[in-house]
Scaffold this motif. Sequence first.
Motif, short mmCIF file in Angstrom:
data_model
loop_
_atom_site.label_atom_id
_atom_site.label_comp_id
_atom_site.label_asym_id
_atom_site.label_seq_id
_atom_site.Cartn_x
_atom_site.Cartn_y
_atom_site.Cartn_z
N ASP A 119 -30.73 27.53 19.86
CA ASP A 119 -29.27 27.58 19.81
C ASP A 119 -28.69 26.64 18.75
OD1 ASP A 119 -29.35 29.40 21.83
OD2 ASP A 119 -28.66 28.04 23.41
N VAL A 120 -29.58 25.94 18.02
CA VAL A 120 -29.15 25.04 16.95
C VAL A 120 -29.35 25.76 15.62
CG1 VAL A 120 -29.58 22.81 15.83
CG2 VAL A 120 -29.82 23.04 18.32
N GLY A 121 -28.31 25.76 14.79
CA GLY A 121 -28.35 26.49 13.52
C GLY A 121 -29.57 26.19 12.66
N ALA A 122 -29.88 24.91 12.52
CA ALA A 122 -31.00 24.51 11.66
C ALA A 122 -32.32 25.12 12.13
CB ALA A 122 -31.11 22.99 11.64
N HIS A 123 -32.48 25.24 13.44
CA HIS A 123 -33.73 25.80 13.98
C HIS A 123 -33.71 27.33 13.97
CE1 HIS A 123 -35.79 22.14 15.33
NE2 HIS A 123 -34.57 21.66 15.34
N LYS A 124 -32.53 27.89 14.15
CA LYS A 124 -32.40 29.35 14.15
C LYS A 124 -32.65 29.90 12.74
CE LYS A 124 -30.75 33.29 15.97
NZ LYS A 124 -31.66 34.03 16.86
N LEU A 125 -32.09 29.22 11.73
CA LEU A 125 -32.13 29.75 10.36
C LEU A 125 -33.17 29.09 9.47
CD1 LEU A 125 -28.29 29.64 9.65
CD2 LEU A 125 -29.58 31.58 10.54
N GLY A 126 -33.56 27.87 9.83
CA GLY A 126 -34.37 27.07 8.92
C GLY A 126 -35.85 27.24 9.12
N GLU A 184 -36.42 21.19 2.35
CA GLU A 184 -35.76 21.68 3.57
C GLU A 184 -34.41 22.22 3.14
OE1 GLU A 184 -35.24 23.16 6.47
OE2 GLU A 184 -36.46 21.66 7.48
N ILE A 185 -34.19 23.51 3.35
CA ILE A 185 -32.93 24.13 2.93
C ILE A 185 -31.98 24.19 4.12
CG2 ILE A 185 -31.85 26.20 1.96
CD1 ILE A 185 -34.71 26.79 0.74
N TYR A 186 -30.77 23.68 3.92
CA TYR A 186 -29.78 23.67 5.00
C TYR A 186 -29.04 25.00 5.04
CZ TYR A 186 -30.76 18.71 5.42
OH TYR A 186 -31.38 17.50 5.62
N ARG A 187 -29.67 25.98 5.66
CA ARG A 187 -29.09 27.33 5.66
C ARG A 187 -27.88 27.44 6.58
NH1 ARG A 187 -34.63 28.59 5.06
NH2 ARG A 187 -34.98 29.70 3.11
N GLU A 188 -27.71 26.48 7.48
CA GLU A 188 -26.56 26.56 8.40
C GLU A 188 -25.26 26.15 7.73
OE1 GLU A 188 -28.49 22.52 9.42
OE2 GLU A 188 -28.95 24.35 8.30
N GLY A 222 -23.45 21.71 14.84
CA GLY A 222 -22.90 21.29 16.13
C GLY A 222 -21.98 22.33 16.74
N TYR A 223 -20.79 21.90 17.19
CA TYR A 223 -19.88 22.82 17.87
C TYR A 223 -19.40 23.94 16.94
CZ TYR A 223 -15.74 20.48 15.81
OH TYR A 223 -14.80 19.96 14.96
N ARG A 224 -19.40 23.66 15.62
CA ARG A 224 -18.97 24.70 14.67
C ARG A 224 -19.93 25.89 14.70
NH1 ARG A 224 -18.13 21.26 9.20
NH2 ARG A 224 -16.35 19.95 9.80
N TRP A 225 -21.24 25.58 14.87
CA TRP A 225 -22.24 26.65 14.96
C TRP A 225 -22.10 27.39 16.30
CZ3 TRP A 225 -25.46 29.50 12.17
CH2 TRP A 225 -26.49 30.20 12.81
N ALA A 226 -21.98 26.63 17.38
CA ALA A 226 -21.85 27.24 18.71
C ALA A 226 -20.61 28.13 18.79
CB ALA A 226 -21.79 26.14 19.77
N ASP A 227 -19.50 27.67 18.18
CA ASP A 227 -18.27 28.48 18.15
C ASP A 227 -18.47 29.76 17.36
OD1 ASP A 227 -16.90 26.64 19.66
OD2 ASP A 227 -15.56 25.96 18.07
N LYS A 228 -19.04 29.62 16.16
CA LYS A 228 -19.22 30.75 15.25
C LYS A 228 -20.12 31.82 15.86
CE LYS A 228 -21.11 31.59 10.57
NZ LYS A 228 -22.45 32.14 10.84
N GLU A 229 -21.21 31.38 16.51
CA GLU A 229 -22.18 32.33 17.07
C GLU A 229 -21.88 32.70 18.52
OE1 GLU A 229 -24.82 33.70 15.22
OE2 GLU A 229 -23.62 32.81 13.62
#
Length: 433
Positions: free
Chosen positions: A256-263, A284-288, A293-300
């Motif tokens: 549920d964390v952007g970095a782990h989902k996309l990275g 390490e590419i920051y694809r998020e 944080g909450y910005r990722w949770a809100d967006k997804e």
Amino acid sequence: GTKELDEKVSNVLRLIFRTSMDPHKPFGSLGSPEHGQAGRQIGEEGIVLLQNNGNVLPIDLNKTKKIAVIGENAIKMMTVGGGSSSLKVKYEISPLDGLKSRVGSKAEVVYARGYVGDPTGEYNGVKTGQDLKDNRSEDELLAEALQAAKDADYVIFFGGLNKSNHQDCEDSDRASLGLPYAQDRVISELAKVNKNLIVVNISGNAVAMPWVNEVPAIVQGWFLGSEAGTALASVLVGDANPSGKLPFTFPAKLEDVGAHKLGEYPGNKEELAQSKHRGDTINEIYREDIFVGYRWADKEKIKPLFPFGHGLSYTTFVYGKPSADKKTMTADDTISFTVNVKNTGTREGQEVVQLYISDKKSSLPRPVKELKAFQKVRLAPGEEKEVTLTVDKKALSFFDDGKHEWVAEPGKFEAVIGSSSRDIRGIVSFELK
């Protein structure tokens, strides 16, 4: 070269003249009782009540004969270790000692270890002086804990992380989001034998909680320093009403964390395979992007375990309808939002009113909403106060990497007032001209 050197020397001399050479310098103090008192108050204010089903907390000492305390973090010093957060303190009150001294003769407090994590207590030559060695098996430790817990009025489990490698430590990553040292098993088994279970998570980081629906009360206890045990006891028995809010999101699971989902954490798989020795660069590419944080949770639209800004109280707060001092603002102007907050419970408490700004349409991707202001308000039972939060153009701006400047685009915005990033109490629309 000489000019720069003279400047640097002047800076040092200026500081010396202003401080230690000042003949009128007042006497200061180090490690005074006042410092301890300040540490205690900061600790009490920062503790976050994450969950309190059935109002298990605060503990009613008038109706309590026995409290069972379980877990290594009830006795382990936390000021030593972790990298640059390591301290050499004058004293540190453990959660167990803090609770014992507060409860006094009102109830019996029994302790069982429950789990063994890291028995060492030394970092960079600073020693805690504690010997926490314990060679019993997981099963033996669990059996003892369950025995202590089953006939107690309350069970308090102090667990979480510590300052060792692969925990809350600088030079190595966490091994997992889950709790270490098989704590999950201990917590689940305790929940089966006693319905008044309180889990106090001692950590500076989010942890997974697979037992969240089995445990009625959960407290985030952080690393609170010298007065840790006093501050925690104060909140647990209700001398202090918890009013801290989470400064980050607790995800339900790592995916549920952007970095782990996309990275490709910790780096590109092929590059890692090819890297034979230290000194290789791993990309390490920051694809998020900005969606952290909450910005990722809100967006997804992901439901967090506990959202950013979350924190409960032993009382209840009701928000009125928020209003703005104007419908439209200009770039050189400010806009103020006002909301009435009332304490509808039976005890004094503090609420942190949060203001998020939502840009309805922009040329670049933006978060659903972003925290731009907040205010802590103290209310007696039945008391009502008006809270006003003011923002300017900066709160509406984003960084345009093409133009390489901060931009506030005219258009429609919303001020979102909440008790957390997910507990929204009111919305006010306005426009930037």
